[in-house]
Design a protein around this motif. Structure first.
Motif, PDB file in Angstrom:
ATOM      1  N   ALA A  68       0.834  -1.214   0.000  1.00 58.05           N
ATOM      2  CA  ALA A  68       0.000   0.000   0.000  1.00 58.05           C
ATOM      3  C   ALA A  68       0.865   1.260   0.000  1.00 58.05           C
ATOM      4  CB  ALA A  68      -0.930  -0.012   1.209  1.00 58.05           C
ATOM      5  N   LEU A  69       1.921   1.249   0.826  1.00 58.54           N
ATOM      6  CA  LEU A  69       2.795   2.417   0.903  1.00 58.54           C
ATOM      7  C   LEU A  69       3.542   2.625  -0.407  1.00 58.54           C
ATOM      8  CD1 LEU A  69       4.052   4.721   2.464  1.00 58.54           C
ATOM      9  CD2 LEU A  69       5.688   3.093   3.460  1.00 58.54           C
ATOM     10  N   THR A  70       4.003   1.537  -1.010  1.00 63.07           N
ATOM     11  CA  THR A  70       4.713   1.641  -2.286  1.00 63.07           C
ATOM     12  C   THR A  70       3.819   2.275  -3.348  1.00 63.07           C
ATOM     13  OG1 THR A  70       6.099  -0.287  -1.808  1.00 63.07           O
ATOM     14  CG2 THR A  70       5.852   0.340  -4.116  1.00 63.07           C
ATOM     15  N   SER A  71       2.555   1.879  -3.364  1.00 59.32           N
ATOM     16  CA  SER A  71       1.615   2.455  -4.322  1.00 59.32           C
ATOM     17  C   SER A  71       1.487   3.961  -4.117  1.00 59.32           C
ATOM     18  CB  SER A  71       0.247   1.777  -4.168  1.00 59.32           C
ATOM     19  OG  SER A  71      -0.697   2.359  -5.038  1.00 59.32           O
ATOM     20  N   GLN A  72       1.416   4.393  -2.856  1.00 54.02           N
ATOM     21  CA  GLN A  72       1.314   5.823  -2.566  1.00 54.02           C
ATOM     22  C   GLN A  72       2.577   6.565  -2.980  1.00 54.02           C
ATOM     23  OE1 GLN A  72       0.469   5.701   1.655  1.00 54.02           O
ATOM     24  NE2 GLN A  72      -1.717   5.984   1.300  1.00 54.02           N
ATOM     25  N   LEU A  73       3.725   5.982  -2.664  1.00 54.11           N
ATOM     26  CA  LEU A  73       4.988   6.656  -2.979  1.00 54.11           C
ATOM     27  C   LEU A  73       5.222   6.711  -4.486  1.00 54.11           C
ATOM     28  CD1 LEU A  73       7.388   5.305  -0.190  1.00 54.11           C
ATOM     29  CD2 LEU A  73       5.941   7.353  -0.192  1.00 54.11           C
ATOM     30  N   GLN A  74       4.822   5.674  -5.187  1.00 49.74           N
ATOM     31  CA  GLN A  74       4.948   5.697  -6.649  1.00 49.74           C
ATOM     32  C   GLN A  74       4.063   6.783  -7.253  1.00 49.74           C
ATOM     33  OE1 GLN A  74       4.012   1.605  -7.600  1.00 49.74           O
ATOM     34  NE2 GLN A  74       6.163   0.994  -7.636  1.00 49.74           N
ATOM     35  N   LEU A  75       2.867   6.933  -6.688  1.00 50.73           N
ATOM     36  CA  LEU A  75       1.978   7.994  -7.169  1.00 50.73           C
ATOM     37  C   LEU A  75       2.584   9.362  -6.871  1.00 50.73           C
ATOM     38  CD1 LEU A  75      -0.631   9.041  -8.370  1.00 50.73           C
ATOM     39  CD2 LEU A  75      -1.747   8.676  -6.147  1.00 50.73           C
ATOM     40  N   GLU A  76       3.137   9.520  -5.666  1.00 50.34           N
ATOM     41  CA  GLU A  76       3.790  10.791  -5.342  1.00 50.34           C
ATOM     42  C   GLU A  76       4.951  11.058  -6.298  1.00 50.34           C
ATOM     43  OE1 GLU A  76       6.187  13.217  -1.828  1.00 50.34           O
ATOM     44  OE2 GLU A  76       5.424  11.199  -1.412  1.00 50.34           O
ATOM     45  N   ASP A  77       5.720  10.021  -6.600  1.00 51.23           N
ATOM     46  CA  ASP A  77       6.856  10.162  -7.515  1.00 51.23           C
ATOM     47  C   ASP A  77       6.384  10.721  -8.864  1.00 51.23           C
ATOM     48  OD1 ASP A  77       9.699   9.524  -8.382  1.00 51.23           O
ATOM     49  OD2 ASP A  77       8.575   8.230  -9.749  1.00 51.23           O
ATOM     50  N   THR A  78       5.302  10.170  -9.378  1.00 51.89           N
ATOM     51  CA  THR A  78       4.756  10.639 -10.654  1.00 51.89           C
ATOM     52  C   THR A  78       4.272  12.083 -10.549  1.00 51.89           C
ATOM     53  OG1 THR A  78       4.073   8.400 -11.280  1.00 51.89           O
ATOM     54  CG2 THR A  78       2.991  10.224 -12.408  1.00 51.89           C
ATOM     55  N   LEU A  79       3.597  12.395  -9.455  1.00 50.66           N
ATOM     56  CA  LEU A  79       3.062  13.748  -9.281  1.00 50.66           C
ATOM     57  C   LEU A  79       4.170  14.771  -9.088  1.00 50.66           C
ATOM     58  CD1 LEU A  79       0.023  12.918  -6.964  1.00 50.66           C
ATOM     59  CD2 LEU A  79      -0.045  13.554  -9.384  1.00 50.66           C
ATOM     60  N   LEU A  80       5.236  14.389  -8.408  1.00 46.38           N
ATOM     61  CA  LEU A  80       6.350  15.319  -8.228  1.00 46.38           C
ATOM     62  C   LEU A  80       7.025  15.622  -9.561  1.00 46.38           C
ATOM     63  CD1 LEU A  80       8.060  14.123  -4.903  1.00 46.38           C
ATOM     64  CD2 LEU A  80       6.674  16.169  -5.290  1.00 46.38           C
ATOM     65  N   GLN A  81       7.101  14.619 -10.421  1.00 46.06           N
ATOM     66  CA  GLN A  81       7.650  14.875 -11.756  1.00 46.06           C
ATOM     67  C   GLN A  81       6.783  15.879 -12.510  1.00 46.06           C
ATOM     68  OE1 GLN A  81       8.850  11.313 -14.014  1.00 46.06           O
ATOM     69  NE2 GLN A  81       8.806  10.164 -12.119  1.00 46.06           N
ATOM     70  N   SER A  82       5.469  15.710 -12.396  1.00 51.06           N
ATOM     71  CA  SER A  82       4.554  16.635 -13.061  1.00 51.06           C
ATOM     72  C   SER A  82       4.668  18.038 -12.468  1.00 51.06           C
ATOM     73  CB  SER A  82       3.111  16.136 -12.948  1.00 51.06           C
ATOM     74  OG  SER A  82       2.954  14.889 -13.600  1.00 51.06           O
ATOM     75  N   TYR A  83       4.756  18.106 -11.145  1.00 47.44           N
ATOM     76  CA  TYR A  83       4.867  19.400 -10.456  1.00 47.44           C
ATOM     77  C   TYR A  83       6.121  20.141 -10.911  1.00 47.44           C
ATOM     78  CZ  TYR A  83       5.720  22.652  -6.576  1.00 47.44           C
ATOM     79  OH  TYR A  83       5.981  23.765  -5.815  1.00 47.44           O
ATOM     80  N   THR A  84       7.248  19.421 -10.935  1.00 50.71           N
ATOM     81  CA  THR A  84       8.495  20.038 -11.382  1.00 50.71           C
ATOM     82  C   THR A  84       8.384  20.480 -12.838  1.00 50.71           C
ATOM     83  OG1 THR A  84       9.761  18.654  -9.851  1.00 50.71           O
ATOM     84  CG2 THR A  84      10.975  19.696 -11.637  1.00 50.71           C
ATOM     85  N   GLY A  85       7.708  19.679 -13.649  1.00 51.23           N
ATOM     86  CA  GLY A  85       7.509  20.042 -15.048  1.00 51.23           C
ATOM     87  C   GLY A  85       6.708  21.326 -15.202  1.00 51.23           C
ATOM     88  N   TYR A  86       5.676  21.484 -14.375  1.00 50.33           N
ATOM     89  CA  TYR A  86       4.885  22.726 -14.415  1.00 50.33           C
ATOM     90  C   TYR A  86       5.749  23.932 -14.050  1.00 50.33           C
ATOM     91  CZ  TYR A  86       0.456  20.165 -14.830  1.00 50.33           C
ATOM     92  OH  TYR A  86      -0.577  19.366 -15.268  1.00 50.33           O
ATOM     93  N   LEU A  87       6.557  23.782 -13.007  1.00 49.00           N
ATOM     94  CA  LEU A  87       7.418  24.894 -12.591  1.00 49.00           C
ATOM     95  C   LEU A  87       8.404  25.265 -13.696  1.00 49.00           C
ATOM     96  CD1 LEU A  87       8.224  23.961  -8.868  1.00 49.00           C
ATOM     97  CD2 LEU A  87       6.555  25.623  -9.709  1.00 49.00           C
ATOM     98  N   GLN A  88       8.943  24.261 -14.357  1.00 51.17           N
ATOM     99  CA  GLN A  88       9.872  24.528 -15.456  1.00 51.17           C
ATOM    100  C   GLN A  88       9.171  25.243 -16.608  1.00 51.17           C
ATOM    101  OE1 GLN A  88      11.277  20.565 -16.235  1.00 51.17           O
ATOM    102  NE2 GLN A  88      12.907  20.661 -14.693  1.00 51.17           N
ATOM    103  N   ASP A  89       7.934  24.822 -16.912  1.00 54.83           N
ATOM    104  CA  ASP A  89       7.171  25.474 -17.986  1.00 54.83           C
ATOM    105  C   ASP A  89       6.873  26.928 -17.625  1.00 54.83           C
ATOM    106  OD1 ASP A  89       7.171  23.191 -19.515  1.00 54.83           O
ATOM    107  OD2 ASP A  89       5.204  22.513 -18.807  1.00 54.83           O
TER     108      ASP A  89
END
Length: 308
Positions: A68-89
């Motif tokens: 369960a925790l791995t699933s949450q952390l993997q989702l956070e990992d994906t969202l952090l990539q998106s967040y950083t991408g937005y900041l770069q844009d």
């Protein structure tokens, strides 16, 4: 000492009963595939076996928590990539806006784009996990990190859930692992060497500046670039720590799988039946039973045993 025929018959009948009882237990073992069908007959082994089963159950519980925790952390990992991408844009857009040749209408259009990306970031921060809990809300998982209220004049106000109490998940004996990071640590309080700033509010300021550009536009944009870099750096640090947790979690999962395999082997040795040995033992009991029956028949024809 002389033994009567009745006494001898009673002794043989008792032997038959004992053999029959052992045969019944043997067949129960064969039917269930278990060595221990009656705990009272092997209390030490039964207690040990139950202890091993408890270890297996606890290990499975830890592995479920890790899944369960791995699933949450993997989702956070994906969202952090998106967040950083937005900041770069947005950073690239701010650089574009720092062009003296752009007309006011062009800057306003860029400002609208910033608003869209800001709203996308808000949606990202309000993401939920598979169980419906807010991923970035700290321990207040039923409260969204950002609540947006729109007034009748179209203006917006924000309420931020600044809970920074990160949930700790038990993943092994005496080992806990931090769950997903909070929105507060990610972007509500970005370290700028001072009191910090809120990324959501900062993006709103960028949008307003572009939609109504002042004479000091270039200076303001330079300041926003610094803040965007600080926000990316903070997100990068959180992302790196997340990667470390995920790697550690993989190691713990591997250790638990090995431990479970060991306990399962122990349980098998204690509880699983050796069919070859069990069938051989049943055959021996059959021979003993037939011999006892023959003895009973012989005793029935005697009036009294010889003196022993």
């Amino acid at each position: 000492m002389r033994i009567s025929t009745a006494q001898q018959q009673a002794m043989v009948l008792q032997d038959l009963q004992n053999i029959s009882q052992h045969q019944l237990e043997g067949w129960n073992q064969v039917a269930t595939g278990k060595q221990i069908t009656q705990p009272a007959r092997a209390p030490g082994s039964w207690t040990h076996l139950q202890s091993v089963h408890r270890e297996i159950s606890q290990t499975n519980h830890y592995l479920d928590s890790i899944t369960a925790l791995t699933s949450q952390l993997q989702l956070e990992d994906t969202l952090l990539q998106s967040y950083t991408g937005y900041l770069q844009d947005i950073r690239a857009l701010v650089l574009q806006a720092n062009n003296p040749g752009l007309a006011a209408v062009d800057l306003a259009t860029l400002g609208q784009q910033v608003v869209q990306w800001r709203n996308a970031i808000i949606g990202l921060l309000n993401s939920r996990d598979a169980e419906g809990y807010y991923l970035f809300s700290g321990s207040r998982t039923s409260t969204p990190p950002v609540t947006v209220a729109t007034a009748s004049d179209g203006s917006e106000s924000f309420t931020f859930n600044k809970n920074n109490d990160i949930r700790q998940i038990t993943v092994a004996s005496d080992i806990t692992m931090s769950s997903t990071d909070s929105a507060d640590s990610l972007c509500f309080t970005v370290n700028d060497g001072g009191s910090g700033f809120n990324v959501i509010l900062m993006l709103g300021q960028i949008a307003q500046t572009l939609q109504a550009p002042p004479a000091s536009l270039s200076t303001l944009l330079a300041g926003y670039l610094v803040q965007l870099d600080q926000a990316q750096n903070q997100a990068g640090s959180i992302h790196a720590a997340l990667g470390t947790r995920m790697k550690a979690l993989d190691g713990i999962r591997s250790d638990l799988h090995e431990a479970r395999l060991y306990f399962q082997e122990q349980a098998g040795q204690l509880g699983d039946l050796d069919y070859v040995s069990a069938i051989s033992h049943l055959n021996q009991q059959k021979v003993q039973y037939e011999a006892a029956l023959k003895g009973l028949s012989e005793v029935a024809n005697l009036s009294l045993f010889d003196y022993l």
